[in-house]
Design an enzyme around this catalytic site. Structure first.
Site, PDB file in Angstrom:
ATOM      1  N   HIS A 253       0.802  -1.228   0.000  1.00 40.98           N
ATOM      2  CA  HIS A 253       0.000   0.000   0.000  1.00 40.98           C
ATOM      3  C   HIS A 253       0.839   1.284   0.000  1.00 40.98           C
ATOM      4  O   HIS A 253       0.790   2.101  -0.922  1.00 40.98           O
ATOM      5  CB  HIS A 253      -0.908   0.041   1.243  1.00 40.98           C
TER       6      HIS A 253
HETATM    7  C1  BDR Z   1      -2.986   0.719   5.425  1.00 40.04           C
HETATM    8  O1  BDR Z   1      -3.178   0.214   6.734  1.00 40.04           O
HETATM    9  C2  BDR Z   1      -1.972  -0.231   7.277  1.00 40.04           C
HETATM   10  O2  BDR Z   1      -2.131  -1.506   7.803  1.00 40.04           O
HETATM   11  C3  BDR Z   1      -0.942  -0.148   6.177  1.00 40.04           C
HETATM   12  O3  BDR Z   1       0.309   0.256   6.697  1.00 40.04           O
HETATM   13  C4  BDR Z   1      -1.504   0.857   5.218  1.00 40.04           C
HETATM   14  O4  BDR Z   1      -1.113   2.172   5.546  1.00 40.04           O
HETATM   15  C5  BDR Z   1      -3.678  -0.198   4.437  1.00 40.04           C
HETATM   16  O5  BDR Z   1      -5.032  -0.277   4.712  1.00 40.04           O
END
Ligand code: BDR
Ligand code: CA
Length: 323
Positions: A253
């Site tokens: 992400h």
């Molecule tokens: C986001 O949530 C976190 O777990 C990850 O680091 C990312 O920023 C994805 O939904």
């Protein structure tokens, strides 16, 4: 005639950024990429509670700076709780430490004394208007508190680029909500209503940035410490989403925020209105995206939906190999 190699971009040519983060394996990869990128001047990294509590996110941030060979980077601790709610964490995804996977030494670089929110405010006021870009990789608590504390920064920020939300993909922490927005929807509402130029990397695009065995091995193969650690971070991080989505690899992400700064042309999306649900217990934290422009609500962000995933991984592997 003097030429500037990319490795030695003069300070004035570099884009000034502050990274706000809750590491998190994918946050860690984003930070490594930023520190490996000569086009970016990382003014400071502010930690927020999110994937794990603040004491761990600030510690993890320092571990990653040292892994990148950057003990000189400035790391600040910010909010330990969302604006109006109890903190929700994601150890089920990131492990107990938030950075499960590699064994990283305890950092020796100091945590800065200043509060993250004060650092953001002071830096944006000190720099020229339009100079500082805020890169948000976690819940938006620090960013929102900075905007509330000194509303004048809204006009001075170049832009905010954030990972958060999801529309076509639905949510990842509830059926309706993505984790970063879910944890602090009141903060997200402040940011989306701030009038600051906003670029949003929702699950709709980050779920297309999928690791694979070859992609993970490409990080490991240069044999550098940061390369090996990145592969180990991803080995751990993939397992949860692979089981959940039945995919061969996990979505990476947060690095999308940094890759956007480097090569925005590999992304596509739309300038639209996005509103944040804060009231409904069922859909708390939902990013209600008017993708089809069926309302006359004012556009407030560029909502990204697609990317060239191979180019995304090429940039990441090439850059992290330089560290
Ligand atoms: C986001 O949530 C976190 O777990 C990850 O680091 C990312 O920023 C994805 O939904
Ligand atoms: Ca994150």
């Amino acid at each position: 005639m003097p030429t500037h190699s990319k490795q030695q971009a003069p300070v004035s040519d570099r884009r000034a950024i502050i990274i706000d983060t809750d590491p998190g394996q994918d946050d860690a990869v984003a930070i490594l990429l930023a520190l490996a990128s000569p086009e970016l001047d990382v003014l400071g990294i502010t930690a927020v509670a999110g994937n794990v509590p603040l004491a761990l996110t600030e510690l993890n941030t320092r571990k990653i700076c040292e892994l990148a060979g950057r003990p000189d980077a400035k790391v600040f601790a910010g909010a330990s709780e969302p604006i109006a709610r109890k903190l929700v964490t994601a150890e089920h995804v990131h492990g107990k430490t938030g950075l499960d996977g590699p064994t990283l030494p305890e950092p020796t670089m100091p945590l800065q004394d200043q509060h993250a929110v004060d650092f953001i405010v002071e830096t944006v006021l000190d720099r020229d208007a339009g100079e500082v870009t805020l890169c948000a990789l976690g819940p938006l608590t620090n960013v929102a508190q900075a905007l509330e504390k000194e509303p004048a920064i809204a006009e001075r920020l170049a832009e905010i680029v954030l990972m958060g939300g999801g529309f076509f993909e639905g949510g990842n922490i509830t059926p309706a909500a993505e984790f970063n927005i879910y944890v602090d929807p009141e903060a997200a509402k402040i940011v989306f209503n701030s009038g600051v130029k906003l670029t949003v990397m929702p699950l709709d695009v980050t779920h297309k940035a999928l690791t694979s065995r070859d992609r993970v091995e490409a990080f490991r193969s240069p044999g550098t410490r940061p390369g090996i650690a990145t592969a180990e971070l991803l080995d751990f991080f993939e397992r949860y989403d692979e089981a959940k989505y039945g995919t061969n690899g996990g979505p990476l992400h947060d690095p999308n925020v940094i890759v956007w700064l480097l090569e925005p042309e590999i992304y596509s999306g739309r300038q639209i209105n996005v509103e944040i649900e804060t009231d409904s217990p069922l859909t708390r934290g939902m990013t209600v995206a008017d993708w089809w422009r069926v309302t006359d609500r004012a556009e407030n962000c560029f909502f990204v939906r697609d990317l060239d995933d191979q180019r995304f991984f090429d940039i990441l592997t090439q850059r992290i190999a330089r560290l």
